[in-house]
Scaffold this motif. Structure first.
Motif, short mmCIF file in Angstrom:
data_model
loop_
_atom_site.label_atom_id
_atom_site.label_comp_id
_atom_site.label_asym_id
_atom_site.label_seq_id
_atom_site.Cartn_x
_atom_site.Cartn_y
_atom_site.Cartn_z
N VAL A 50 0.89 -1.26 -0.11
CA VAL A 50 0.05 -0.14 -0.17
C VAL A 50 0.68 1.13 0.02
N PHE A 57 -5.32 1.98 -4.93
CA PHE A 57 -6.44 1.37 -4.80
C PHE A 57 -6.55 0.47 -3.95
N LEU A 59 -5.98 0.94 -1.04
CA LEU A 59 -6.47 1.46 0.19
C LEU A 59 -7.87 1.13 0.30
N HIS A 60 -8.69 0.92 -0.70
CA HIS A 60 -10.17 0.84 -0.56
C HIS A 60 -10.74 -0.15 0.34
N PRO A 61 -11.50 -0.16 1.13
CA PRO A 61 -12.01 -0.85 2.37
C PRO A 61 -12.19 -2.13 1.75
N LEU A 62 -12.51 -2.50 0.53
CA LEU A 62 -13.02 -3.68 -0.18
C LEU A 62 -11.78 -4.48 -0.25
N CYS A 63 -10.54 -3.88 -0.73
CA CYS A 63 -9.27 -4.47 -0.72
C CYS A 63 -8.76 -4.90 0.62
N LYS A 64 -8.89 -4.12 1.67
CA LYS A 64 -8.64 -4.39 3.00
C LYS A 64 -9.29 -5.47 3.69
N ASN A 115 -2.27 4.79 6.95
CA ASN A 115 -3.01 4.10 5.69
C ASN A 115 -3.63 2.80 6.04
#
Length: 283
Positions: A50, A57, A59-64, A115
């Motif tokens: 990240v 991208f 950092l998007h909540p869905l990626c997390k 992040n």
């Protein structure tokens, strides 16, 4: 704050491994250290990625969320308790994150969330020392909790008999209380088909023979195994009073522990439907 990727990767690897370990122990799940390390590697790689240019991208909540789910799947995929472990992992992670924010609110900047990733301004040696201390504390806590739960772990077991040996994957389970009446030591239970290499060619018991342990004992006595084999009574779910044929081994090593002349009970049925292990022993 300057972020060094090597330190960031190592810190998150250690923390993610401890979070996965804690979730598994709290959920009473089978622990496979190599799989936990693989899940922690994924989490550490994501934490380092990240901060690379051009990958905002991530950092998007869905990626997390996907990263966390993949970590659990790598560590515990295929488990019948997968949902329980997953929920426990998220609860433990949330508690850990809350602790970090509490430290920040108190003015402690040694550990921060940048992040959405754990970062530290501490020296690398101090990070490793702190991680070792946290692991020792968790181990102490879980040993005390073991009185009320059944932590389980997969380990290799090397069994020896008359110059022959076999290597099995064994489950250490405090819920297994089968013991040797003569010594009080735990008895290992193994699937009868898996220990065939311990017998001379053509002499290993068949599944049908294992279902009639008394007749099998007579056969082995006639073939020169007298004193080496005996019957052991046991109780299990759906079995009020059963009998298992047992062998006194010449030597056994379970994980890193030398168990000496362990008593081995031969099961005519499989011990798990998942195939993750073929032997089990209490602590």
């Amino acid at each position: 704050m300057t972020v060094y990727l090597d330190e960031l990767f190592l810190l998150n690897f250690v923390v993610d491994y401890l979070l996965l370990l804690s979730a598994g122990r709290l959920a009473g799940e089978v622990l496979c250290r190599s799989r936990l390390a693989l899940g922690a590697l994924l989490g550490a790689a994501y934490a380092a990625a990240v901060f690379l240019p051009g990958v905002g991208f991530l950092l998007h909540p869905l990626c997390k969320l996907c990263s966390a789910v993949l970590m659990v799947l790598l560590g515990y995929g295929g488990s019948r308790r997968l949902l329980r472990v997953s929920l426990t992992f998220f609860v433990v992670s949330a508690a850990f994150g809350g602790g970090i924010f509490a430290l920040q609110a108190l003015g402690n900047q040694s550990l921060t969330m940048k992040n959405g990733v754990l970062a530290s301004a501490m020296d690398l040696r101090l990070i490793l020392l702190s991680a070792a201390g946290c692991y020792a504390l968790l181990t102490l806590l879980f040993r005390r909790a073991a009185r009320h739960s059944a932590p389980r772990e997969l380990v290799p077991a090397v069994l020896r008999l008359d110059g022959r040996k076999v290597v099995l994957t064994a489950l250490i389970d405090t819920g297994n209380t089968l013991t040797d009446p003569a010594t009080g030591r735990p008895v290992m239970v193994a699937e009868g088909e898996k220990i065939a290499p311990l017998f001379p060619p053509g002499r290993a018991p068949t599944v049908e023979e294992l279902r009639a342990p008394a007749a099998l004992l007579e056969r082995l006595d006639r073939e020169g195994w007298r004193g080496r084999c005996r019957l052991l009574p046991y109780q299990a779910v759906g079995v009020e009073c059963g009998m298992l044929l047992t062998l006194r081994l010449d030597g056994a090593r379970v994980g890193t522990e030398d168990c000496g002349r362990l008593l081995l009970a031969l099961s005519p049925t499989r011990l798990t439907d998942g195939g993750g292990y073929c032997a089990l022993i209490g602590t």
